[in-house]
Structure formats: structure tokens, C-alpha cells
Write a protein that holds these residues in place. Structure first.
Motif, PDB file in Angstrom:
ATOM      1  N   GLY A  93      -5.226 -19.729  46.161  1.00  0.00           N
ATOM      2  CA  GLY A  93      -4.470 -20.843  46.729  1.00  0.00           C
ATOM      3  C   GLY A  93      -5.184 -22.167  46.570  1.00  0.00           C
ATOM      4  N   THR A  94      -6.493 -22.172  46.803  1.00  0.00           N
ATOM      5  CA  THR A  94      -7.277 -23.399  46.645  1.00  0.00           C
ATOM      6  C   THR A  94      -7.263 -23.858  45.193  1.00  0.00           C
ATOM      7  N   LEU A  95      -7.478 -22.931  44.259  1.00  0.00           N
ATOM      8  CA  LEU A  95      -7.499 -23.285  42.840  1.00  0.00           C
ATOM      9  C   LEU A  95      -6.127 -23.789  42.382  1.00  0.00           C
ATOM     10  N   ARG A  96      -5.064 -23.147  42.853  1.00  0.00           N
ATOM     11  CA  ARG A  96      -3.723 -23.630  42.529  1.00  0.00           C
ATOM     12  C   ARG A  96      -3.491 -25.031  43.101  1.00  0.00           C
ATOM     13  N   GLY A  97      -4.017 -25.268  44.282  1.00  0.00           N
ATOM     14  CA  GLY A  97      -3.888 -26.595  44.883  1.00  0.00           C
ATOM     15  C   GLY A  97      -4.574 -27.654  44.044  1.00  0.00           C
TER      16      GLY A  97
END
Length: 205
Positions: A93-97
Motif C-alpha cells: 500500500g505504501t509503495l502504491r501510494g
């Protein structure tokens, strides 16, 4: 505590993934910390390539964890798999953000790992990734064979991801990405020691 079935787990994982992506974006925009602010800065090829490739790498680890955690009878392995699933979904989720902030695609356009310092890439795929045949075998394995197969595949998976983590921790342009790569590397080194211990015990039994 009874684990959820695989379809429910995957649906739950998708929910966590969406929340994680939102958190990744929101943190970079709202919390005011130096790391969050720099996450929105102009990324380098390392920042983008690492984020894309680590999402792919993490997604397979999540899949393997989901295939095992509700079917193993060993509570230690169930806990390990649940931890891997939870942690790596949040990291995805962080990387996608970050990729959304940079207006970069989630999937890489070419071979993996071309962003690394050696610039050779890996046309045959990322190190440590399980094959389709191995994943299918994991789906059907039972008992002690399931446990040993999962531990071996996850050990190889973690070890295969370390070069990417090390490169990004050193060469990413954005401090938040370097910090994330360093933390994932540390966490997975700890998990690797746990996996090695559990595997040694399984091989003696």
C-alpha cells in the motif's frame, strides 16, 4: 482463533491493500514529516523501479502466506504467515501510494531490476520468486510437507529480495524510500532467522 478461508483472506487483503495505498498517499501529503514530504519529491529511476518491483515481489509472498496460514496445523507457521501477509500488504500500500504521487505506473514496463546499480536487469525474473509449478504444489501440499515447502520457498523468497532492498536503501533518491527499503531489509532478515529455525525443527521431526 480460526483462520479465514482463502477467498475471504484474499478479499480482506485487497481491502488492506486499498487502505494501505490511501495511507501511503495521505502520509506523504498530510503528516508534515520530512520523510513524508520528500516522498512527493521528484523520484529517480531507482525509486520508481524499486517500488514497482518490490510490489511484484511482495505480492507473491502474500499469496504464499495466504495459501498456508489457514491450512497448516503448526501455530508458529500460521503466525509467521499471518505476519508476512499483514506486513507486506501494508508495505505494498505504501509503495502504491508513492507511485500514485509520482504519477508512475504500478507495473514495470520492461525486465525487472534494470534500475539497480549493475543495470543488467533480470529477463528471467526476479531472484527468489517461486515458479507456477511450485505455487501449484504449495496449493495441494498437506501436513508436514506443506510446512516444509512453505518455509523453503519463503526463505528463498526473502533471500532473493535482499539485493533489491540493499540497492534501494543505498541508491534511492528519496529519503522515505531509502528508509522503507532499510526497514523491510531489517524485518525480513529477522524473519529469515525465524524461518531457518522453524525449518531446522521440521527437518528433525
Amino acid at each position: 482463533m480460526r483462520w479465514r478461508s482463502a477467498p475471504v483472506a484474499i478479499a480482506g487483503g485487497a481491502l488492506v491493500l486499498g487502505l494501505g495505498a490511501g495511507l501511503g498517499i495521505g502520509a506523504a501529503l498530510d503528516d508534515g514529516s520530512d520523510a513524508a514530504v520528500t516522498a512527493a519529491a521528484a523520484p529517480s529511476a531507482v525509486d520508481i523501479g524499486f517500488s514497482q518491483d518490490m510490489i511484484v515481489h511482495h505480492e507473491q509472498a502474500v499469496l504464499m502466506a495466504q495459501l498456508v496460514r489457514g491450512r497448516t496445523s503448526d501455530p508458529k507457521i500460521a503466525a509467521l504467515a499471518a505476519g508476512i501477509e499483514s506486513e507486506q500488504l501494508l508495505e505494498i500500500g505504501t509503495l502504491r501510494g508513492y507511485l500514485a504521487l509520482w504519477d508512475a505506473p504500478v507495473l514495470p514496463a520492461g525486465p525487472p531490476m534494470t534500475w539497480m546499480a549493475d543495470h543488467h536487469g533480470h529477463a528471467g525474473g526476479m531472484p527468489g520468486m517461486a515458479t507456477t509449478a511450485q505455487l501449484n504444489a504449495l496449493r495441494t501440499a498437506k501436513g508436514a510437507a506443506l510446512d516444509r515447502m512453505f518455509l523453503r520457498l519463503m526463505l528463498r523468497h526473502h533471500e532473493g529480495g535482499q539485493p533489491m532492498l540493499s540497492d534501494a536503501a543505498t541508491n534511492a533518491a528519496i529519503p522515505a524510500v531509502r528508509a522503507l527499503a532499510s526497514r523491510i531489509s531489517f524485518d525480513q532478515a529477522e524473519e529469515t532467522r525465524t524461518i531457518q529455525s522453524l525449518l531446522a525443527a521440521k527437518q528433525r521431526s
